[in-house]
Scaffold this motif. Structure first.
Motif, PDB file in Angstrom:
ATOM      1  N   LYS A  77      -1.669  -6.686   3.313  1.00  0.00           N
ATOM      2  CA  LYS A  77      -0.666  -5.280   2.112  1.00  0.00           C
ATOM      3  C   LYS A  77       0.833  -4.822   3.255  1.00  0.00           C
ATOM      4  CE  LYS A  77      -3.669  -3.739  -1.328  1.00  0.00           C
ATOM      5  NZ  LYS A  77      -2.920  -5.169  -2.319  1.00  0.00           N
ATOM      6  N   TYR A 137       1.041  -1.233   0.379  1.00  0.00           N
ATOM      7  CA  TYR A 137       0.100   0.284  -0.515  1.00  0.00           C
ATOM      8  C   TYR A 137       0.724   1.142   0.060  1.00  0.00           C
ATOM      9  CZ  TYR A 137      -2.999   3.546   1.123  1.00  0.00           C
ATOM     10  OH  TYR A 137      -4.019   4.866   1.705  1.00  0.00           O
ATOM     11  N   GLN A 158      -8.167  -1.205   3.114  1.00  0.00           N
ATOM     12  CA  GLN A 158      -6.893  -0.903   1.954  1.00  0.00           C
ATOM     13  C   GLN A 158      -5.741  -1.939   2.367  1.00  0.00           C
ATOM     14  OE1 GLN A 158      -7.844   3.410   2.903  1.00  0.00           O
ATOM     15  NE2 GLN A 158      -8.287   4.035   0.777  1.00  0.00           N
ATOM     16  N   ALA A 159      -5.743  -1.772   3.505  1.00  0.00           N
ATOM     17  CA  ALA A 159      -4.257  -2.468   3.795  1.00  0.00           C
ATOM     18  C   ALA A 159      -4.223  -3.723   3.675  1.00  0.00           C
ATOM     19  CB  ALA A 159      -4.327  -1.584   5.027  1.00  0.00           C
TER      20      ALA A 159
END
Length: 301
Positions: free
Chosen positions: A171, A157, A167-168
């Protein structure tokens, strides 16, 4: 009618006894999986390590900061890694100051990606900083970093905003402490002050950091740590707090790391015995162990 009554009684009994939930089922290796997708990582309490790869030293107390290798740090719940890279021959090797730590950046990334493969609900926040003297390079530090990312670009990310867990997950979240031609490459922490408590507002994200590492007095160091914990608990939910409990005590010509960690780590553990719930930000420790990590993690639930 009897069947409906039985179902109703069973439902009441379940409510009285309590229903198992995701939070009760987490382990230190997958604790983020029990948290809501929409939660920003700035709203969490996160165990971390300072100089995460520093496990070797020529003289006691001068360079070693961790007993556990990175793979074991991740397994006990650490989700913030502080990685110091010496740029040499267009590659990165891990250093603490001038001391080579018998590993390279590929080793770090292999440990991280292997962990994320097994625990896809987790993310790893990685601070990357250039360390010691560059030697025999044809590329900039940034270009060499980019070459590492290119090997597994889907595992990073690199957004400039502080991400949500959604979102993470799976990652590596970059906290960038090296200069870049792109202002939007990772969470920009290039204005990292030396031996201070300070704030960074880079236009995309807000960070507040306590990194007072020259420790002549452990009480003063603890006051700085505790002040940032208390601020993180009570103030700006959108700010990423990073609290370095690490440091060294100047001793003639030899810095002594354990003189700080042996005392401060016990104070951290005691603090979380008394503050068992809330948002405390990232704690970056020397010589982290399972007890400290577990207590920090549990404050999220």
């Amino acid at each position: 009618m009897k069947k409906k009554v039985s179902i109703l009684l069973l439902s009441i009994l379940v409510l009285m006894l309590g229903v198992p939930n995701k939070a009760s089922a987490y382990t230190n290796s997958n604790w983020m999986g029990s948290l809501d997708n929409n939660t920003s990582i700035s709203k969490l309490s996160i165990p971390g390590t300072h100089d995460s790869g520093a496990r070797y030293e020529p003289v006691y107390g001068t360079a070693k900061c961790q007993e556990l290798p990175i793979s074991e740090q991740l397994n006990i719940g650490v989700r913030y890694l502080d990685i110091r890279c010496r740029h040499i021959n267009d590659s990165f090797v891990i250093h603490h100051g001038s001391i080579y730590q018998h590993m390279n950046f590929d080793d770090v990334l292999n440990d991280c990606i292997s962990f994320l493969d097994k625990n896809p609900t987790e993310c790893i926040i990685m601070s990357v900083k250039e360390e010691y003297d560059a030697s025999n390079n044809t590329e900039s530090f940034e270009k060499t970093f980019d070459s590492y990312v290119a090997k597994t670009s889907n595992r990073w990310y690199l957004g400039s905003n502080i991400p949500t867990l959604n979102q993470a997950r799976g990652k590596i979240v970059l906290v960038r402490r090296f200069s870049s031609n792109s202002s939007s490459k990772g969470i920009n922490a290039t204005r990292w002050a030396d031996n201070a408590t300070f704030s960074i507002n880079n236009g995309y994200s807000q960070i507040k950091i306590q990194d007072q590492y020259k420790v002549s007095n452990n009480d003063s160091k603890w006051s700085a740590i505790e002040a940032l914990y208390n601020e993180a608990k009570l103030q700006n939910n959108n700010c990423l707090y990073i609290n370095y409990t690490s440091g060294y005590k100047p001793m003639a010509f030899i810095p002594m790391i354990p003189k700080v960690s042996n005392d401060i780590n016990s104070r951290v553990e005691n603090y979380f015995n008394q503050n068992s719930k809330g948002r405390f930000g990232i704690t970056a420790s020397d010589f982290i162990d399972n007890d400290i990590s577990s207590k920090i993690i549990s404050t999220n639930f």
